[in-house]
Scaffold this active site. Structure first.
Site, PDB file in Angstrom:
ATOM      1  N   SER A 145       0.847  -1.190   0.000  1.00 29.95           N
ATOM      2  CA  SER A 145       0.000   0.000   0.000  1.00 29.95           C
ATOM      3  C   SER A 145       0.883   1.241   0.000  1.00 29.95           C
ATOM      4  O   SER A 145       2.028   1.201   0.490  1.00 29.95           O
ATOM      5  CB  SER A 145      -0.886   0.022   1.258  1.00 29.95           C
ATOM      6  OG  SER A 145      -1.538   1.277   1.416  1.00 29.95           O
ATOM      7  N   TYR A 158      -1.065  -0.063  10.537  1.00 30.26           N
ATOM      8  CA  TYR A 158      -1.269  -0.528   9.161  1.00 30.26           C
ATOM      9  C   TYR A 158      -0.128  -0.058   8.261  1.00 30.26           C
ATOM     10  O   TYR A 158       0.440  -0.844   7.498  1.00 30.26           O
ATOM     11  CB  TYR A 158      -2.604  -0.019   8.629  1.00 30.26           C
ATOM     12  CG  TYR A 158      -2.873  -0.410   7.194  1.00 30.26           C
ATOM     13  CD1 TYR A 158      -3.289  -1.700   6.877  1.00 30.26           C
ATOM     14  CD2 TYR A 158      -2.708   0.507   6.161  1.00 30.26           C
ATOM     15  CE1 TYR A 158      -3.534  -2.065   5.561  1.00 30.26           C
ATOM     16  CE2 TYR A 158      -2.943   0.149   4.846  1.00 30.26           C
ATOM     17  CZ  TYR A 158      -3.362  -1.136   4.548  1.00 30.26           C
ATOM     18  OH  TYR A 158      -3.596  -1.492   3.239  1.00 30.26           O
TER      19      TYR A 158
END
Length: 254
Positions: A145, A158
């Site tokens: 990501s 995250y």
């Protein structure tokens, strides 16, 4: 790699990006695609049905990628059913929505869950399937990501997990070379249920329209766009240890 006739395993393959990758591989002529899931059993079966309608042998297999024993059982079953693995796409992921300033919200349980799936899951899968991938001179693509490259994302944990996944990609490229290539894609916001269900379709549309206006390509990625990137990396025989960003160029803007 010519994907025609190949066998691929996709973790988190029942929904979103994983399902789009599975369909892209089927269109490329993959002989078999294993759709791994942990909770989305119905969606995984639906994905399998679509793949079979495209002429690709497909199987839904349950496994918790954060559990090494579960991953090793998955590898054994794939080996028994197909005899080989040419491509591994580590797409399974999880998060907890914790505002960045809320450090107290980043409990040990939050860290362990996110790192367990996003980082250790990718490592466990690479390790379990390494013998098969070496034999096939195959390839791995990790779905990371932009949160692993920038100070953004659903939580600090995250972002850290995806940054670690990107470094894992580089390390595995060295560890598994010259037989296995290992790369990663780093999507920005993608129009999947993960984002849409959290805020609702209207808010998601407004949010992405605002963000998209600042990106050179002026649009939000669909799962199919990320699948294109994954396939491109699987097919690129001289590329390893790289991270391909897919956010419409949003990361270029200040």
């Amino acid at each position: 790699m010519d994907l025609n006739g190949k066998v691929a395993v996709i973790t988190g393959g029942g929904t979103g990006i994983g399902a789009a990758v599975a369909e892209a591989l089927a269109r490329k002529g993959a002989a078999a695609v294993v759709v791994n899931y942990s909770r989305s059993a119905e969606e995984a079966r639906e994905t399998v049905a679509r793949l079979e309608s495209m002429g690709c042998k497909a199987t839904a297999m349950a496994a918790d990628v954060s559990d090494d024993a579960s991953v090793r059982r998955l590898a054994e079953r794939v080996r028994a059913d197909h005899g080989r693995v040419d491509a591994l796409v580590c797409n399974a992921g999880t998060t907890r929505w914790v505002p960045f300033p809320d450090l107290e919200g980043l409990t040990d349980e939050v860290w362990q869950q996110i790192m367990g799936v996003n980082l250790m899951g990718a490592f466990y899968c690479a390790r379990a399937f390494a013998p098969d991938l070496r034999a096939a001179r195959g390839a791995i693509v990790n779905v990371a990501s932009v949160a692993g490259l920038l100070g953004t994302g659903s939580s600090v944990a995250y972002g850290v997990s995806k940054a670690a996944m990107i470094q894992l990609t580089r390390g595995l490229a060295v560890a598994l070379g010259p037989d296995v290539r290992v790369n990663a894609v780093a999507p920005g916001i993608v129009a999947t249920r993960w984002h849409i269900d959290r805020v609702g379709e209207q808010v998601f549309h407004e949010m992405t329209a605002k963000e998209g206006a600042r990106a050179p390509l002026r649009r939000t990625a669909e799962p199919e766009h990320i699948a294109q990137m994954v396939v491109a990396l699987l097919e690129s025989d001289m590329v390893t240890g790289e991270v391909l960003v897919g956010d419409g160029g949003r990361h270029l803007m200040y």
